[in-house]
Scaffold this active site. Sequence first.
Site, PDB file in Angstrom:
ATOM      1  N   GLY A  45       0.891  -1.166   0.000  1.00  0.00           N
ATOM      2  CA  GLY A  45       0.000   0.000   0.000  1.00  0.00           C
ATOM      3  C   GLY A  45       0.915   1.197   0.000  1.00  0.00           C
ATOM      4  N   GLU A  46       0.481   2.318   0.525  1.00  0.00           N
ATOM      5  CA  GLU A  46       1.371   3.462   0.702  1.00  0.00           C
ATOM      6  C   GLU A  46       1.839   3.444   2.143  1.00  0.00           C
ATOM      7  OE1 GLU A  46       2.412   4.464  -2.620  1.00  0.00           O
ATOM      8  OE2 GLU A  46       3.059   5.746  -0.969  1.00  0.00           O
ATOM      9  N   SER A  47       3.141   3.293   2.370  1.00  0.00           N
ATOM     10  CA  SER A  47       3.620   3.130   3.743  1.00  0.00           C
ATOM     11  C   SER A  47       3.273   4.340   4.610  1.00  0.00           C
ATOM     12  CB  SER A  47       5.128   2.871   3.757  1.00  0.00           C
ATOM     13  OG  SER A  47       5.808   3.916   3.117  1.00  0.00           O
ATOM     14  N   CYS A  77       6.108  -5.381   0.341  1.00  0.00           N
ATOM     15  CA  CYS A  77       6.296  -4.020  -0.185  1.00  0.00           C
ATOM     16  C   CYS A  77       6.166  -2.981   0.938  1.00  0.00           C
ATOM     17  CB  CYS A  77       5.342  -3.758  -1.349  1.00  0.00           C
ATOM     18  SG  CYS A  77       5.809  -2.320  -2.327  1.00  0.00           S
ATOM     19  N   ARG A 104      12.679   3.796   0.610  1.00  0.00           N
ATOM     20  CA  ARG A 104      11.383   3.757  -0.066  1.00  0.00           C
ATOM     21  C   ARG A 104      11.513   4.112  -1.552  1.00  0.00           C
ATOM     22  NH1 ARG A 104       7.946   7.903   1.774  1.00  0.00           N
ATOM     23  NH2 ARG A 104       6.219   6.767   0.897  1.00  0.00           N
ATOM     24  N   ILE A 131       6.410  -2.883  -7.611  1.00  0.00           N
ATOM     25  CA  ILE A 131       5.700  -1.638  -7.874  1.00  0.00           C
ATOM     26  C   ILE A 131       6.213  -0.568  -6.920  1.00  0.00           C
ATOM     27  CG2 ILE A 131       3.451  -0.501  -8.019  1.00  0.00           C
ATOM     28  CD1 ILE A 131       2.188  -3.318  -8.208  1.00  0.00           C
ATOM     29  N   ARG A 132       6.876   0.435  -7.469  1.00  0.00           N
ATOM     30  CA  ARG A 132       7.480   1.475  -6.618  1.00  0.00           C
ATOM     31  C   ARG A 132       8.152   0.820  -5.422  1.00  0.00           C
ATOM     32  NH1 ARG A 132       5.655   7.035  -6.451  1.00  0.00           N
ATOM     33  NH2 ARG A 132       5.634   6.968  -4.208  1.00  0.00           N
ATOM     34  N   HIS A 167       5.475  -8.185  -4.691  1.00  0.00           N
ATOM     35  CA  HIS A 167       4.064  -8.478  -4.379  1.00  0.00           C
ATOM     36  C   HIS A 167       3.701  -9.922  -4.727  1.00  0.00           C
ATOM     37  CE1 HIS A 167       2.544  -4.351  -3.565  1.00  0.00           C
ATOM     38  NE2 HIS A 167       3.537  -3.992  -4.349  1.00  0.00           N
ATOM     39  N   GLU A 169       1.357 -11.583  -3.722  1.00  0.00           N
ATOM     40  CA  GLU A 169      -0.108 -11.744  -3.734  1.00  0.00           C
ATOM     41  C   GLU A 169      -0.704 -11.385  -5.097  1.00  0.00           C
ATOM     42  OE1 GLU A 169       1.540  -9.297  -2.496  1.00  0.00           O
ATOM     43  OE2 GLU A 169       0.447  -7.406  -2.697  1.00  0.00           O
TER      44      GLU A 169
END
Lengths: 187, 277
Positions: A45-47, A77, A104, A131-132, A167, A169
Amino acid sequence: MIGVLALQGGVIEHVRMLERCGKKAIEVRAKDDLKKVNALILPGGESTTLFKLMKRQGLDTEIKKRAKKGMPVFGTCAGMIVLAKEIIDNREQGLGLIDISVKRNDYGRQVDSFEEEIDVRDIGKVNAVFIRAPIVKSCGKDVEVLARQNKNPILLKQNNILVASFHPELTDDKRVHELFLKMNSII
Amino acid sequence: MLKGGVIMDVTSATQAKIAETAGAVAVMALERVPADIRKQGGVARMADPEKIKEIMAAVSIPVMAKARIGHFVEAQILEALGVDYVDESEVLTPADPSLHIDKWKFKVPFVCGCTNLGEALRRISEGAAMMRTKGEAGTGNIIEAVRHIRTVNNEITALKSMNPKQLLSKAKEYRVNVNLVNEIRKLGRFPVVNFAAGGVATPADAALCMQLGVDGVFVGSGIFKSSDPAKRAKAIVDAVAHFRDAAFLAKVSVGLGEAMEGLEISKLDTRLQERGW
């Protein structure tokens, strides 16, 4: 019962993957939900967002407490960033549950997201989606590196804590989740 | 990974920081929020790259920016700036009367708006990596967002009872390949994430969209046109994280000050949702 932190991020993907592994999963949004689980996944997600939402529920200290008592935790992630001992160039403080130092978005911005086949110890070839993604810049001597991409550690383990910068998942491959389940004898 | 998050419209580095502090998963950089575009009129274009760079430097969360419908050069510029997503948006004045951007030509992912399933599938066929139902931007009125979410849901449900011949004719009606229609039928949803947008002004509005089944929420004018942006932004983030918990929603909805001024849809001169082909 296995919990998936469900404050933001790729929650349903982890829940489905656990179901495919034959496990029941519940979404964890508050301290009461955490009491019902004996293992926890922190999704991507967004940390920054995850940290803020966890703190608002008091989940950060509670997860830390449970993990220190041995509860298995798997972070992917952003989940990896949350669990890290050190986050380079960031205002947020990681939970410090795994002795790694992460940076990050170090692979770049969204356009630099990619997929690559990696070699995982005891599993073999796995297709990994980045992803990022964060990069692990260094890790302590008690941390085992289970996979690398371009020399960077991307799947790491320390006692009851497992982290992945990719990821698992988001693919059809359930072997990394099975590794988590096996690692802590949840299977 | 933006799912379950709130993406906020910002017009400056200061606003971007407020959004990040509130817990936004991304910000949308633009020159004017939709409510101002509506009020001031004129041609609305891609934001000044200088401003986008300022916003990118101010926050560590992803930064999106809007390009006009069909304006592939604005998209090229945004990609060159390194934004994380390009929103090919009806909120800006369209640049092409019949075509959207061929998004497969880009590496940067695109988000596009839709009012129904056919429009969504055309955008996905063109390479959109993320959808948002359009709603009616800049009104603070949630009715159009609800209309579009329900329309998409109903149209996806309808696919389930169709035979192959009917699916083929739907694909023709939607002007997309039948394989995509079959895929949606099988998945029961879009193959990409779908956020709600347009008209979200309160935590309750945001939770309403979430309960209707979207993956997250865009808030445009709703935050920085309200009396206490920082507080409202945080409340909307909390409401999306705990969208099914009514007691929690009641708690975060207290003491937010004035919401943005709302507009009646029937009194609008321009309906932004009608832009897009």
